[in-house]
Design a protein around this motif. Structure first.
Motif, PDB file in Angstrom:
ATOM      1  N   ARG A  74      31.919  37.498  29.318  1.00 15.32           N
ATOM      2  CA  ARG A  74      32.390  36.882  30.558  1.00 15.32           C
ATOM      3  C   ARG A  74      33.662  36.071  30.308  1.00 15.32           C
ATOM      4  O   ARG A  74      34.582  36.062  31.128  1.00 15.32           O
ATOM      5  CB  ARG A  74      31.310  35.992  31.159  1.00 15.32           C
ATOM      6  CG  ARG A  74      30.131  36.765  31.720  1.00 15.32           C
ATOM      7  CD  ARG A  74      29.246  35.890  32.597  1.00 15.32           C
ATOM      8  NE  ARG A  74      28.100  36.621  33.103  1.00 15.32           N
ATOM      9  CZ  ARG A  74      27.260  36.175  34.019  1.00 15.32           C
ATOM     10  NH1 ARG A  74      27.429  34.959  34.528  1.00 15.32           N
ATOM     11  NH2 ARG A  74      26.244  36.913  34.439  1.00 15.32           N
ATOM     12  N   GLY A  75      33.706  35.380  29.180  1.00 11.20           N
ATOM     13  CA  GLY A  75      34.887  34.588  28.864  1.00 11.20           C
ATOM     14  C   GLY A  75      36.129  35.451  28.741  1.00 11.20           C
ATOM     15  O   GLY A  75      37.205  35.086  29.234  1.00 11.20           O
ATOM     16  N   ASN A  96      34.814  27.871  25.814  1.00 10.25           N
ATOM     17  CA  ASN A  96      35.287  27.461  27.135  1.00 10.25           C
ATOM     18  C   ASN A  96      36.668  28.062  27.400  1.00 10.25           C
ATOM     19  O   ASN A  96      37.547  28.021  26.536  1.00 10.25           O
ATOM     20  CB  ASN A  96      35.403  25.939  27.224  1.00 10.25           C
ATOM     21  CG  ASN A  96      34.068  25.238  27.098  1.00 10.25           C
ATOM     22  OD1 ASN A  96      33.102  25.597  27.758  1.00 10.25           O
ATOM     23  ND2 ASN A  96      34.017  24.216  26.250  1.00 10.25           N
ATOM     24  N   VAL A  97      36.849  28.600  28.594  1.00  4.69           N
ATOM     25  CA  VAL A  97      38.141  29.157  28.987  1.00  4.69           C
ATOM     26  C   VAL A  97      38.820  28.180  29.935  1.00  4.69           C
ATOM     27  O   VAL A  97      38.243  27.805  30.961  1.00  4.69           O
ATOM     28  CB  VAL A  97      37.977  30.524  29.674  1.00  4.69           C
ATOM     29  CG1 VAL A  97      39.345  31.106  30.043  1.00  4.69           C
ATOM     30  CG2 VAL A  97      37.221  31.492  28.776  1.00  4.69           C
ATOM     31  N   ALA A 114      33.209  25.938  36.335  1.00  5.54           N
ATOM     32  CA  ALA A 114      32.059  26.788  36.643  1.00  5.54           C
ATOM     33  C   ALA A 114      31.493  27.297  35.330  1.00  5.54           C
ATOM     34  O   ALA A 114      32.237  27.817  34.498  1.00  5.54           O
ATOM     35  CB  ALA A 114      32.469  27.952  37.532  1.00  5.54           C
ATOM     36  N   HIS A 115      30.190  27.146  35.134  1.00  6.19           N
ATOM     37  CA  HIS A 115      29.614  27.604  33.864  1.00  6.19           C
ATOM     38  C   HIS A 115      29.331  29.100  33.911  1.00  6.19           C
ATOM     39  O   HIS A 115      28.896  29.638  34.930  1.00  6.19           O
ATOM     40  CB  HIS A 115      28.365  26.800  33.489  1.00  6.19           C
ATOM     41  CG  HIS A 115      27.150  27.053  34.305  1.00  6.19           C
ATOM     42  ND1 HIS A 115      26.231  28.031  34.005  1.00  6.19           N
ATOM     43  CD2 HIS A 115      26.671  26.434  35.417  1.00  6.19           C
ATOM     44  CE1 HIS A 115      25.235  28.001  34.866  1.00  6.19           C
ATOM     45  NE2 HIS A 115      25.474  27.048  35.755  1.00  6.19           N
ATOM     46  N   PHE A 170      41.369  25.086  35.936  1.00  5.56           N
ATOM     47  CA  PHE A 170      40.151  25.871  36.090  1.00  5.56           C
ATOM     48  C   PHE A 170      39.490  26.001  34.719  1.00  5.56           C
ATOM     49  O   PHE A 170      40.150  26.391  33.750  1.00  5.56           O
ATOM     50  CB  PHE A 170      40.476  27.253  36.650  1.00  5.56           C
ATOM     51  CG  PHE A 170      41.157  27.226  37.998  1.00  5.56           C
ATOM     52  CD1 PHE A 170      40.438  26.978  39.156  1.00  5.56           C
ATOM     53  CD2 PHE A 170      42.526  27.434  38.098  1.00  5.56           C
ATOM     54  CE1 PHE A 170      41.059  26.942  40.391  1.00  5.56           C
ATOM     55  CE2 PHE A 170      43.164  27.408  39.329  1.00  5.56           C
ATOM     56  CZ  PHE A 170      42.435  27.159  40.478  1.00  5.56           C
ATOM     57  N   VAL A 171      38.215  25.678  34.644  1.00  9.75           N
ATOM     58  CA  VAL A 171      37.491  25.744  33.376  1.00  9.75           C
ATOM     59  C   VAL A 171      36.220  26.565  33.557  1.00  9.75           C
ATOM     60  O   VAL A 171      35.369  26.216  34.385  1.00  9.75           O
ATOM     61  CB  VAL A 171      37.126  24.339  32.838  1.00  9.75           C
ATOM     62  CG1 VAL A 171      36.502  24.460  31.449  1.00  9.75           C
ATOM     63  CG2 VAL A 171      38.349  23.441  32.795  1.00  9.75           C
ATOM     64  N   ALA A 172      36.097  27.635  32.795  1.00  7.29           N
ATOM     65  CA  ALA A 172      34.863  28.419  32.752  1.00  7.29           C
ATOM     66  C   ALA A 172      34.116  27.976  31.499  1.00  7.29           C
ATOM     67  O   ALA A 172      34.565  28.237  30.378  1.00  7.29           O
ATOM     68  CB  ALA A 172      35.170  29.912  32.708  1.00  7.29           C
TER      69      ALA A 172
END
Length: 350
Positions: A74-75, A96-97, A114-115, A170-172
C-alpha cells in the motif's frame, strides 16, 4: 467484590450525572465566501466528476493485504500516486509515506494522516463485493476508505490549482492498529512541523477532538502442571484464567447512555501443549478503552486486581504484561479548550 472494584463503583456513581450541555458558540474558519471560492468549487466538482474512479481505487486499496507491519504494498502504491502531483514525497524507516504540498507562505502547516494498516491476517480473502449500493470486504472501512479519500483530496487540490498559505502534508501511516506506532514515530521525527493534525479514520459525520485511551495487556497464570491422572486438587492456571475472565465481565461499566462510556474485551486466550495435563501456563489479553483518564485507570486497576484475586484463589502465580498503553485524551468537560479550537468547528461546519 475487591476494594478496587468497590472504588470503581463509587467513581461511576460520581460520574453518572449528565455533563453540562449549555449551547456554546465556537469559532470557525468556514464561511460562505470560502465555499464560493472558484478554486474550492472546482476541487469539489473534481470529486463529483471522478467519484467512480475513486470507488475503483478504494476497492484496489482494500484488496491489498496490509496487516500491521506489512503495509509496504500500500505504501508503494500511495507513493506512486502522489509523486505525479509534484509533491515532495518521502518514506521513512518505519514505512510512513509523507507528501508535502508547499504553501505560498504565512499560514499554518496542516497534516492529514490516514493509516494504511488493517487488523486482518495476510491470507484473508479481501475480494470486494457490491450489494445494494454498498461495498463489502474486510478492511473496506478501517481504513482503506480514508487512504483513498486522502489521495483523491490531493488530486482535487492539484486539479483545481488551489493554493494554500500554509503547507499541506499528507501522511499515510503504518502500524496504527498496534497503538499508533507509525503516527507517533512521524510526530517524533517532525517535532514542531505541524500546527494542526487531522486524522482521517472512521465514517462521515463525527468529528473527534480528544483521544480514546486504549490499554492492551496480557494476563499470565502459571503453575507447575501435572498429568491428568494426578491433577485432582492441584493448582490450575486454566481455572484461574476462567475465574478471572468471568469476574472481569462483572466489573461495572458506565450505562450505555452515559456521557462518557467505556468498554473492555478479552480477545485472545492461549495455554497448554497437550490434552492430558494441567497447562503450566495460560494467558489471555484484555483490550480496555475509554476517553476518561480517571475511569481508564480505575478500570485497569480493577481488572488487574480481579486477575490477582483469581490467581490467589486457585493457588497459581500471576503476572501482567503491558502490550501497549495509549493515554486517554479526556472527557468533554476536560477538553473545553480543544473544542474551542477553530479547526474543530470548521470540520463540523464543513
Amino acid at each position: 467484590m475487591t476494594h478496587e472494584v468497590a472504588l470503581l463503583v463509587a467513581l461511576l456513581a460520581a460520574l453518572s450525572p449528565a455533563l453540562a450541555t449549555d449551547q456554546v458558540s465556537y469559532p470557525t474558519k468556514f464561511s460562505s465566501a470560502l465555499a464560493d471560492d472558484p478554486g474550492v468549487k472546482q476541487a469539489l466538482a473534481y470529486l463529483d466528476e471522478n467519484f467512480e474512479s475513486q470507488v475503483t481505487e478504494w476497492i484496489r486499496i482494500t484488496e491489498m493485504p496490509a496487516k500491521s507491519t506489512f503495509e509496504a504494498q500500500r505504501g508503494a502504491y500511495v507513493r506512486a500516486e502522489l509523486e505525479p502531483l509534484g509533491l515532495e514525497v518521502s518514506v521513512d524507516a518505519a514505512g510512513n509515506v509523507t507528501a508535502r504540498r508547499p504553501g505560498t507562505g504565512g499560514g499554518p502547516t496542516v497534516v492529514f494522516a490516514a493509516h494504511m494498516d488493517t487488523v486482518h491476517p495476510m491470507d484473508t480473502d479481501l475480494h470486494v463485493t457490491r450489494k445494494d449500493g454498498r461495498l463489502h470486504a474486510p478492511g473496506i472501512f478501517d481504513n482503506s476508505a480514508s487512504v483513498a479519500n486522502m489521495l483523491q483530496a490531493a488530486r482535487a487540490l492539484d486539479a483545481a490549482k488551489v493554493r494554500t498559505k500554509g503547507d499541506v502534508i499528507f501522511v499515510a501511516t503504518v502500524q496504527e492498529e498496534l497503538g499508533l506506532e507509525g503516527m507517533e514515530k512521524w510526530l517524533d521525527d517532525h517535532k514542531g512541523v505541524p500546527d494542526m493534525v487531522v486524522a482521517l479514520d472512521g465514517g462521515l459525520g463525527p468529528v473527534n477532538y480528544g483521544a480514546l485511551g486504549i490499554y492492551w495487556s496480557r494476563m499470565r497464570f502459571t503453575a507447575e502442571g501435572s498429568h491428568t491422572n494426578t491433577s485432582r486438587g492441584r493448582p490450575h492456571p486454566a481455572r484461574a484464567a476462567a475465574r478471572a475472565i468471568l469476574d472481569i465481565y462483572a466489573i461495572p461499566l458506565p450505562d450505555p447512555g452515559a456521557p462518557v462510556g467505556a468498554v473492555y474485551n478479552v480477545g485472545m486466550i492461549e495455554g497448554g501443549k497437550v490434552v492430558n495435563a494441567i497447562p503450566q501456563e495460560v494467558w489471555f489479553t484484555v483490550d480496555l478503552r475509554t476517553v476518561d483518564p480517571e475511569l481508564l485507570a480505575a478500570l485497569d486497576t480493577a481488572i488487574e486486581a480481579t486477575c490477582a484475586a483469581a490467581a490467589k484463589a486457585e493457588g497459581v502465580a500471576f503476572a501482567r504484561e503491558d502490550i501497549q498503553k495509549s493515554p486517554a485524551g479526556g472527557r468533554p468537560d476536560q477538553l473545553a479548550d480543544r473544542r474551542a479550537h477553530p479547526l474543530v468547528q470548521t470540520a463540523v461546519d464543513v
